[in-house]
Design a protein around this motif. Structure first.
Motif, PDB file in Angstrom:
ATOM      1  N   PRO A 140     -54.624   6.677  42.540  1.00 58.05           N
ATOM      2  CA  PRO A 140     -54.166   5.693  41.541  1.00 58.05           C
ATOM      3  C   PRO A 140     -53.480   6.353  40.350  1.00 58.05           C
ATOM      4  N   PHE A 141     -53.929   7.571  40.029  1.00 53.41           N
ATOM      5  CA  PHE A 141     -53.327   8.323  38.933  1.00 53.41           C
ATOM      6  C   PHE A 141     -51.869   8.690  39.270  1.00 53.41           C
ATOM      7  N   VAL A 142     -51.657   9.155  40.505  1.00 56.85           N
ATOM      8  CA  VAL A 142     -50.284   9.481  40.951  1.00 56.85           C
ATOM      9  C   VAL A 142     -49.434   8.209  40.927  1.00 56.85           C
ATOM     10  N   LYS A 143     -50.033   7.124  41.387  1.00 52.72           N
ATOM     11  CA  LYS A 143     -49.299   5.847  41.458  1.00 52.72           C
ATOM     12  C   LYS A 143     -48.828   5.430  40.061  1.00 52.72           C
ATOM     13  N   ARG A 144     -49.729   5.558  39.089  1.00 52.06           N
ATOM     14  CA  ARG A 144     -49.369   5.167  37.721  1.00 52.06           C
ATOM     15  C   ARG A 144     -48.263   6.048  37.161  1.00 52.06           C
ATOM     16  N   ARG A 145     -48.359   7.358  37.445  1.00 56.14           N
ATOM     17  CA  ARG A 145     -47.342   8.273  36.910  1.00 56.14           C
ATOM     18  C   ARG A 145     -45.972   8.002  37.532  1.00 56.14           C
ATOM     19  N   ILE A 146     -45.977   7.622  38.808  1.00 54.96           N
ATOM     20  CA  ILE A 146     -44.690   7.294  39.449  1.00 54.96           C
ATOM     21  C   ILE A 146     -44.139   5.997  38.839  1.00 54.96           C
ATOM     22  N   ALA A 147     -45.024   5.024  38.610  1.00 55.09           N
ATOM     23  CA  ALA A 147     -44.584   3.767  37.984  1.00 55.09           C
ATOM     24  C   ALA A 147     -44.025   4.038  36.585  1.00 55.09           C
ATOM     25  N   ASP A 148     -44.601   5.019  35.897  1.00 56.37           N
ATOM     26  CA  ASP A 148     -44.108   5.380  34.558  1.00 56.37           C
ATOM     27  C   ASP A 148     -42.680   5.924  34.614  1.00 56.37           C
ATOM     28  N   MET A 149     -42.254   6.381  35.781  1.00 56.38           N
ATOM     29  CA  MET A 149     -40.869   6.870  35.925  1.00 56.38           C
ATOM     30  C   MET A 149     -39.896   5.703  36.103  1.00 56.38           C
ATOM     31  N   GLY A 150     -40.432   4.475  36.130  1.00 52.98           N
ATOM     32  CA  GLY A 150     -39.562   3.306  36.320  1.00 52.98           C
ATOM     33  C   GLY A 150     -39.372   2.954  37.787  1.00 52.98           C
ATOM     34  N   ALA A 151     -40.227   3.532  38.653  1.00 52.77           N
ATOM     35  CA  ALA A 151     -40.134   3.267  40.090  1.00 52.77           C
ATOM     36  C   ALA A 151     -41.286   2.357  40.525  1.00 52.77           C
ATOM     37  N   VAL A 152     -41.195   1.872  41.764  1.00 49.89           N
ATOM     38  CA  VAL A 152     -42.251   0.982  42.261  1.00 49.89           C
ATOM     39  C   VAL A 152     -42.933   1.646  43.467  1.00 49.89           C
ATOM     40  N   PRO A 153     -44.151   2.192  43.259  1.00 48.85           N
ATOM     41  CA  PRO A 153     -44.871   2.815  44.372  1.00 48.85           C
ATOM     42  C   PRO A 153     -45.781   1.808  45.070  1.00 48.85           C
ATOM     43  N   ILE A 154     -45.725   1.799  46.381  1.00 54.64           N
ATOM     44  CA  ILE A 154     -46.594   0.872  47.142  1.00 54.64           C
ATOM     45  C   ILE A 154     -47.406   1.677  48.144  1.00 54.64           C
ATOM     46  N   LEU A 155     -48.719   1.492  48.116  1.00 54.45           N
ATOM     47  CA  LEU A 155     -49.589   2.207  49.051  1.00 54.45           C
ATOM     48  C   LEU A 155     -49.324   1.707  50.469  1.00 54.45           C
ATOM     49  N   ARG A 156     -49.001   2.637  51.366  1.00 58.17           N
ATOM     50  CA  ARG A 156     -48.718   2.235  52.749  1.00 58.17           C
ATOM     51  C   ARG A 156     -50.000   1.761  53.429  1.00 58.17           C
ATOM     52  N   MET A 157     -49.894   0.663  54.159  1.00 55.35           N
ATOM     53  CA  MET A 157     -51.043   0.090  54.856  1.00 55.35           C
ATOM     54  C   MET A 157     -50.798   0.160  56.365  1.00 55.35           C
ATOM     55  N   GLY A 158     -51.880   0.130  57.121  1.00 53.40           N
ATOM     56  CA  GLY A 158     -51.780   0.083  58.575  1.00 53.40           C
ATOM     57  C   GLY A 158     -53.052  -0.530  59.103  1.00 53.40           C
ATOM     58  N   ASP A 159     -52.927  -1.528  59.977  1.00 53.18           N
ATOM     59  CA  ASP A 159     -54.106  -2.232  60.518  1.00 53.18           C
ATOM     60  C   ASP A 159     -55.026  -2.748  59.419  1.00 53.18           C
ATOM     61  N   GLY A 160     -54.447  -3.259  58.327  1.00 51.55           N
ATOM     62  CA  GLY A 160     -55.242  -3.862  57.260  1.00 51.55           C
ATOM     63  C   GLY A 160     -55.956  -2.867  56.357  1.00 51.55           C
ATOM     64  N   LYS A 161     -55.739  -1.553  56.605  1.00 46.37           N
ATOM     65  CA  LYS A 161     -56.392  -0.526  55.766  1.00 46.37           C
ATOM     66  C   LYS A 161     -55.308   0.389  55.207  1.00 46.37           C
ATOM     67  N   SER A 162     -55.698   1.225  54.228  1.00 49.56           N
ATOM     68  CA  SER A 162     -54.758   2.230  53.757  1.00 49.56           C
ATOM     69  C   SER A 162     -54.373   3.105  54.946  1.00 49.56           C
ATOM     70  N   TYR A 163     -53.083   3.318  55.112  1.00 48.53           N
ATOM     71  CA  TYR A 163     -52.599   4.185  56.193  1.00 48.53           C
ATOM     72  C   TYR A 163     -53.045   5.621  55.905  1.00 48.53           C
ATOM     73  N   LEU A 164     -53.503   6.314  56.934  1.00 47.68           N
ATOM     74  CA  LEU A 164     -53.890   7.725  56.767  1.00 47.68           C
ATOM     75  C   LEU A 164     -52.985   8.608  57.617  1.00 47.68           C
ATOM     76  N   THR A 165     -52.484   9.682  57.013  1.00 51.26           N
ATOM     77  CA  THR A 165     -51.657  10.619  57.772  1.00 51.26           C
ATOM     78  C   THR A 165     -52.537  11.447  58.701  1.00 51.26           C
TER      79      THR A 165
END
Ligand code: 5RP
Length: 226
Positions: A140-165
């Motif tokens: 969430p910290f990374v997400k906020r910092r990216i949003a602070d750059m004026g961008a829109v970060p979206i957590l990738r989902m898969g099968d209703g859960k957070s996608y895991l690499t």
């Protein structure tokens, strides 16, 4: 005519006896792996390093001899797909979630070929959501910092859960504001604690093979001659 298959088959022609080959991930790389599998069946002697569990399973099925990343000391040729590529041969990758392993293998490779259908050839990078792999702790910290750059970060989902690499990490798909310099933004994001890798692959390939409606086109990168 399947443009992805055209590109994958063409790139497989660059695989030669004795090589250590990086096998990419995705629907275009799938065709290349099949073509390499056919060549192995016909006597080609190579060893390969897959960039994902999916590609590993495909390569095993085809009888392609595999190495782990810990066993190899070099890669002769890596062949992989892209999500977008600009006329300067800078690419965005990671739509299939394998960006970290793909970046490791491409960085180790003496030669890199990107393969794609013509829809991936763009004048400017940025329409495709930019993948950022982050460790789960602190996401969430990374997400906020990216949003602070004026961008829109979206957590990738898969099968209703957070996608895991394959490495057990999350992916944030980032939409930048128009006219963002993607290479600079990627550098900024890469410095954030928790970020494992970004999908920016600047100037890594020596050539590309693009499947088009009028056949396959091979283009050499003048800045990365083999
Ligand atoms: C996976 C990738 C893929 O190579 C990229 O998403 C292209 O995939 P496809 O060939 O299926 O369009 O980077 O992480």
């Amino acid at each position: 005519m399947d443009m992805k298959k055209l590109a994958g088959d063409k790139a497989a022609e660059y695989v030669k006896d004795g090589m250590v080959v990086g096998l990419g991930t995705g629907s275009t790389a799938y065709h290349m792996v099949n073509a390499v599998g056919e060549m192995v069946k016909n006597g080609l002697k190579i060893q390969a390093i897959p960039t994902s569990k999916a590609t590993e399973a495909q390569a095993r099925e085809l009888g392609i001899p595999l190495l782990t990343i810990d066993e190899l000391d070099h890669v002769d040729l890596a062949i992989d797909g892209v999500d977008e590529i600009d006329p300067q041969f800078n690419a965005i990758k990671g739509g299939g979630g394998a960006l970290y392993r793909e970046k490791v293998v491409a960085t180790l490779a003496k030669e890199v070929i990107w393969i794609m259908d013509e829809s991936k050839l763009v004048e400017r990078l940025g329409a495709f959501p930019f993948p950022v792999e982050t460790v789960p702790f602190g996401m969430p910290f990374v997400k906020r910092r990216i949003a602070d750059m004026g961008a829109v970060p979206i957590l990738r989902m898969g099968d209703g859960k957070s996608y895991l690499t394959d490495s057990g990490n999350f992916i944030l798909d980032v939409q930048f504001a128009e006219n963002t310099d993607i290479s600079q933004a990627a550098e900024q994001i890469r410095d954030m604690p928790g970020v494992v890798e970004t999908g920016y692959f600047g100037q890594m390939c020596s050539r590309i093979a693009a499947g088009t409606s009028s056949g396959v086109k091979v283009m050499e990168n003048p800045h990365r001659a083999v």
